[in-house]
Design an enzyme around this catalytic site. Structure first.
Site, mmCIF file in Angstrom:
data_model
loop_
_atom_site.group_PDB
_atom_site.id
_atom_site.type_symbol
_atom_site.label_atom_id
_atom_site.label_comp_id
_atom_site.label_asym_id
_atom_site.label_seq_id
_atom_site.Cartn_x
_atom_site.Cartn_y
_atom_site.Cartn_z
ATOM 1 N N ASP A 5 0.969 -1.207 -0.106
ATOM 2 C CA ASP A 5 -0.176 0.018 0.198
ATOM 3 C C ASP A 5 0.904 1.069 -0.044
ATOM 4 O OD1 ASP A 5 -2.319 1.517 0.261
ATOM 5 O OD2 ASP A 5 -2.025 1.794 2.318
ATOM 6 N N LEU A 6 0.436 2.182 -0.431
ATOM 7 C CA LEU A 6 1.378 3.462 -0.375
ATOM 8 C C LEU A 6 1.169 4.653 0.824
ATOM 9 C CD1 LEU A 6 3.249 5.181 -2.228
ATOM 10 C CD2 LEU A 6 1.400 6.376 -3.414
ATOM 11 N N ASP A 7 0.011 4.977 1.077
ATOM 12 C CA ASP A 7 -0.036 6.071 1.897
ATOM 13 C C ASP A 7 -0.162 5.334 3.161
ATOM 14 O OD1 ASP A 7 -0.642 7.831 0.023
ATOM 15 O OD2 ASP A 7 -2.974 7.692 0.381
#
Length: 213
Positions: free
Chosen positions: A7-9
């Site tokens: 995942d990024l955030d």
């Protein structure tokens, strides 16, 4: 294990403060109470679902068109805030982790529901680091639906069961398990009963990959 999907955030890059400021900007304009406790409920879910949570505290009823206007207003402000992102917003030990995984021959990908993921990666200098990127513009269903992770595995040309997902949200952990992938929880996702592994330091992902390979 052949691949790790991040995942990024909240996992690779910290944009929590910017997301909070953007939603609060919208909520303040509408006179809707909003705080960090409410903001934490928005982790890992779509803009639309996030808005519905925020509107739980509104005394006003909004029709569909008005809801879309609120989402656009929030996102326009958020995108402006993203212009201030730099490599300093990359979370601790992330770059070392990515280097070690690549050295071990492990493929790496981003699987994010954010429609701004590519801008975030560009601003932080990470655009060319990953073998595959899937963001919110490419999927129809948000987490906990597994679509984003399944598409990332397909782009990597790997079977889902050969992939590990690293997530900071419970919805993301649920999506990973629905995709038949190993789920590693960081931050808030360590509270998920579905997580196969829970880590305090993201560098521990290297040991997990080596253990399972």
């Amino acid at each position: 294990m052949k691949a790790v999907i991040f995942d990024l955030d909240g996992v690779i890059v910290s944009t929590d403060e910017l997301q909070y400021r953007a939603w609060k900007h919208m909520a303040d304009r509408e006179g809707i109470p909003f705080n960090w406790e409410i903001n934490n409920r928005l982790r890992g879910i779509s803009r639309r679902d996030s808005l519905e949570i925020i509107l739980e505290n509104s005394s006003k009823t909004y029709d569909e068109q008005q809801k879309m206007e609120l989402i656009t207003f929030k996102n326009d402000y958020y995108v402006k805030l993203l212009d201030g992102l730099t490599q300093d917003n990359i979370l601790p030990n992330v770059m070392e982790l990515l280097k070690k995984l690549k050295s071990d021959g492990v493929k790496i990908a981003v699987g994010s529901g954010s429609k701004n993921a590519k801008k975030i990666l560009d601003k932080t200098g990470l655009s060319n680091v990953f073998d595959a990127i899937v963001d919110g513009t490419e999927i129809k269903h948000s987490k906990p639906d597994p679509e984003v992770f399944l598409l990332a595995a397909a782009k990597l040309h790997e079977k889902p069961e050969n992939c590990i997902v690293v997530e900071d949200a419970k919805a993301g952990i649920q999506a990973a398990k629905m995709a038949n992938m190993i789920a590693v929880g960081v931050s808030d996702a360590r509270n998920s009963e579905l997580a196969d592994y829970k880590v305090d330091d993201i560098l521990e992902v290297v040991d997990i990959v080596r253990e399972l390979s």
